[in-house]
Structure formats: C-alpha cells, structure tokens
Design an enzyme around this catalytic site. Structure first.
Site, PDB file in Angstrom:
ATOM      1  N   LYS A   1     -11.729  -0.374  -1.756  1.00 51.43           N
ATOM      2  CA  LYS A   1     -11.520  -0.418  -0.445  1.00 51.43           C
ATOM      3  C   LYS A   1     -11.579   1.201  -0.013  1.00 51.43           C
ATOM      4  O   LYS A   1     -12.282   1.345   1.079  1.00 51.43           O
ATOM      5  CB  LYS A   1     -10.124  -1.209  -0.004  1.00 51.43           C
ATOM      6  CG  LYS A   1     -10.199  -2.604  -0.225  1.00 51.43           C
ATOM      7  CD  LYS A   1     -11.350  -3.471   0.627  1.00 51.43           C
ATOM      8  CE  LYS A   1     -11.115  -4.913   0.466  1.00 51.43           C
ATOM      9  NZ  LYS A   1     -12.452  -5.672   1.076  1.00 51.43           N
TER      10      LYS A   1
ATOM     11  N   TYR B   1      -8.460  -2.978  -6.217  1.00 54.15           N
ATOM     12  CA  TYR B   1      -8.706  -3.319  -4.881  1.00 54.15           C
ATOM     13  C   TYR B   1      -8.687  -2.097  -4.248  1.00 54.15           C
ATOM     14  O   TYR B   1      -9.516  -1.868  -3.184  1.00 54.15           O
ATOM     15  CB  TYR B   1      -7.628  -4.277  -4.652  1.00 54.15           C
ATOM     16  CG  TYR B   1      -7.847  -4.637  -3.082  1.00 54.15           C
ATOM     17  CD1 TYR B   1      -8.539  -6.115  -2.928  1.00 54.15           C
ATOM     18  CD2 TYR B   1      -7.317  -4.576  -2.069  1.00 54.15           C
ATOM     19  CE1 TYR B   1      -8.774  -6.804  -1.797  1.00 54.15           C
ATOM     20  CE2 TYR B   1      -7.430  -5.088  -0.769  1.00 54.15           C
ATOM     21  CZ  TYR B   1      -8.110  -6.115  -0.586  1.00 54.15           C
ATOM     22  OH  TYR B   1      -8.200  -6.796   0.443  1.00 54.15           O
TER      23      TYR B   1
ATOM     24  N   SER C   1     -10.036  -2.805   4.463  1.00 48.39           N
ATOM     25  CA  SER C   1      -8.399  -3.081   4.486  1.00 48.39           C
ATOM     26  C   SER C   1      -7.393  -2.043   4.843  1.00 48.39           C
ATOM     27  O   SER C   1      -8.017  -0.830   4.598  1.00 48.39           O
ATOM     28  CB  SER C   1      -8.112  -3.749   2.875  1.00 48.39           C
ATOM     29  OG  SER C   1      -6.720  -3.918   2.667  1.00 48.39           O
TER      30      SER C   1
END
Ligand code: NAD
Length: 260
Positions: free
Chosen positions: A159, A155, A142
């Site tokens: 990532k 998150y 991402s």
C-alpha cells in the site's frame, strides 16, 4: 454512445470494487468487472451492476498475478468499448502474521495483487488515455498506505508502494488530461475485513469481538466503519470534471485514523 464513459475496475465482484462498479453504472458508464470468482459469482456480480444503469457491463476474469491476463483485460475493454476512460485498481488481498511466521508465498501474492497488478494495468491503459487527452486512474490504497500496523508487513509495503506509484504516474501524465490518485480508506466491513478479524484474533490471541472493538474501531476515532458507498461516491467525484486538479494525492478517508 460516444460520450458514454468506460470504467475498468479490478477486483469488482465483491466489497469496495463492486460498490464502485454499481455507482459508476448508475451514472450510465460501461463497466468492465473483474475478479477471481466462479462463473456463477461473476454473473451474479455482473447482473447486480447491470441492473443499476443502461451502460454495458462485462466481466473479465484476469488473475491479477498474471501480467498477460492483465494486458488482455485492458485490451478487451479497449476493443469492446473503444477505450478505458477510468481505471480503478482495487483488487487486493490481506494476510496477517508475525514477520518471522509470514509465508513467503503470501508476501509474493500480496505484492503481486495489491501493487504490481496496478503497474501492469496503468502501463497498458495510459497510451489510450494520452491519445484521447483524458483519463482517470484511481488506486484503492489504504490508511496502511500512510501508516503501518504490526503483523501486516506485505500489505503495508504494497500500500505504501501504490501511493508512490500514484505520485509518479501523476507527474508523468499531468499535462495529458489524466489524473492519478489514491484513496486511502480506513476499515470498511467487507469480506476482506471479516477474514482479517479472524486472522488478527489468531495473531494477537484475542477473541473476534475483542479485535473488532479493541483493534479495529479503536484505530478509527469516529468508531464507525467507512462505508463502500462513501468510497464509491469519492471515486465518482475524482472521475468528474470537478476532480481535474486533484492529482498525485493520497486521500485519506479513514474517520480520522491517520490524524492521530
Ligand atoms: P474483498 O475481499 O471484498 O474484494 C476483493 C476483490 O479482489 C474480489 O473481487 C476478489 O475476487 C478480487 N481479487 C482477489 N484476488 C484477485 C486476483 N488474483 N485477481 C483478480 N481479482 C482478485 O475486499 P475489499 O475489502 O472490497 O478490498 C478491496 C480493496 O480495498 C483492496 O485493495 C483492499 O486492500 C482495499 N481496502 C480495503 C479496506 C477494508 O477495510 N475492507 C480498507 C482499506 C483498503
């Protein structure tokens, strides 16, 4: 049959993973789909991919939080098709909350699904790739693998972690005909982002329309969502012979977001 390649794509019953599966099927690949889906949803996804090409498409319901099920996913692909040529680690979830209110179980689930599952799939798939002297590993990271945003602690950590894993395995496999890369998309309008729009609205006390315009498209200089089809084409390129010198890269595909 022997030159038909096989791709395993985690989290491919929806969104980006489904789009990559459809694009790969169009190229005649065998595809192993995966996701946490009801039998009806899984079969609908399987048909939607199967319709695109003449390779074989199967579904395996491994839960990406369960190492034994992940090992069985790779073993099943190898047994059924003779090997995994392309592994796409795509399964992912999101949770948006302030750190002091971030549920510990959400942290654990995000790290397990978005990061640790890729350790397990790669660990299981690399021996076969090394034995054949070729392989492609594509991790769907991402823009949040390159930069941070508030309220996404797990998150962003996962990532950034998968970008580090990408670089490490690329170095370990560089002489084995294997490439390992991370695609780092900006915002793509999928069910995951639809949920995030609602969660961000709650966390920031904004309306969903304000989040879309003032948070999401504000971050992306193009003011447009990245599309599933663009990511699928990028993954296909990385899987081709032309992609053989690209390894260990974290490839931004974010409408200029991380250029700022
Ligand atoms: P999505 O919600 O549409 O699809 C997620 C997929 O993961 C589904 O098939 C779901 O069944 C599967 N999944 C979830 N938990 C699972 C588990 N425990 N075991 C197995 N499968 C599981 O999401 P998406 O937007 O297509 O996201 C796919 C990937 O792309 C994620 O890793 C996400 O972080 C990443 N990504 C998305 C965006 C975006 O804007 N949508 C941007 C950058 C990166």
């Amino acid at each position: 049959m022997s030159d038909r390649r096989t791709a395993v794509i985690t989290g491919s019953t929806s969104g980006i993973g489904l789009g990559i599966a459809q694009r790969f099927a169009e190229e005649g690949m065998n595809v192993v789909l995966n996701g946490l889906s009801s039998p009806d949803e899984a079969e609908a996804a399987r048909r939607a991919v199967d319709d695109r090409g003449d390779g074989k498409v199967i579904f395996h319901g491994a839960d990406m939080t369960k190492p034994a099920e992940i090992a069985d996913l790779i073993a099943t692909a190898e047994k059924q098709f003779g090997g995994v040529d392309i592994l796409v680690n795509n399964a992912g979830i999101q949770h948006v909350a302030k750190i002091e209110a971030f549920p510990a179980e959400k942290w654990d689930a995000i790290i397990a699904i978005n990061l640790t599952s890729a350790f397990h799939t790669i660990r299981a798939a690399v021996p076969g790739m090394k034995a054949r002297g070729s392989g492609r590993i594509i991790n769907i990271a991402s823009a949040h693998g390159l930069i941070a945003s508030p309220f996404k602690a797990a998150y962003v950590a996962a990532k950034h972690g998968i970008v580090g894993l990408t670089k490490t395995i690329a170095l370990e496999t560089a002489e084995d005909g294997i490439t390992v890369n991370a695609i780092c998309p900006g915002y793509v309008q999928t069910p995951l982002v639809d949920g995030q729009i609602a969660d961000t609205a709650k966390a920031r006390g904004m309306s969903e329309e304000e989040v879309k315009n003032d948070v999401i498209l504000k971050a992306q200089p193009t003011k447009e969502f990245v599309t599933v089809e663009e990511i699928a084409d990028y993954a296909l390129f990385l899987s081709s012979d032309a992609g053989r010198s690209i390894t260990g890269a974290a490839l931004a595909m974010d409408g200029g977001w991380t250029a700022q």
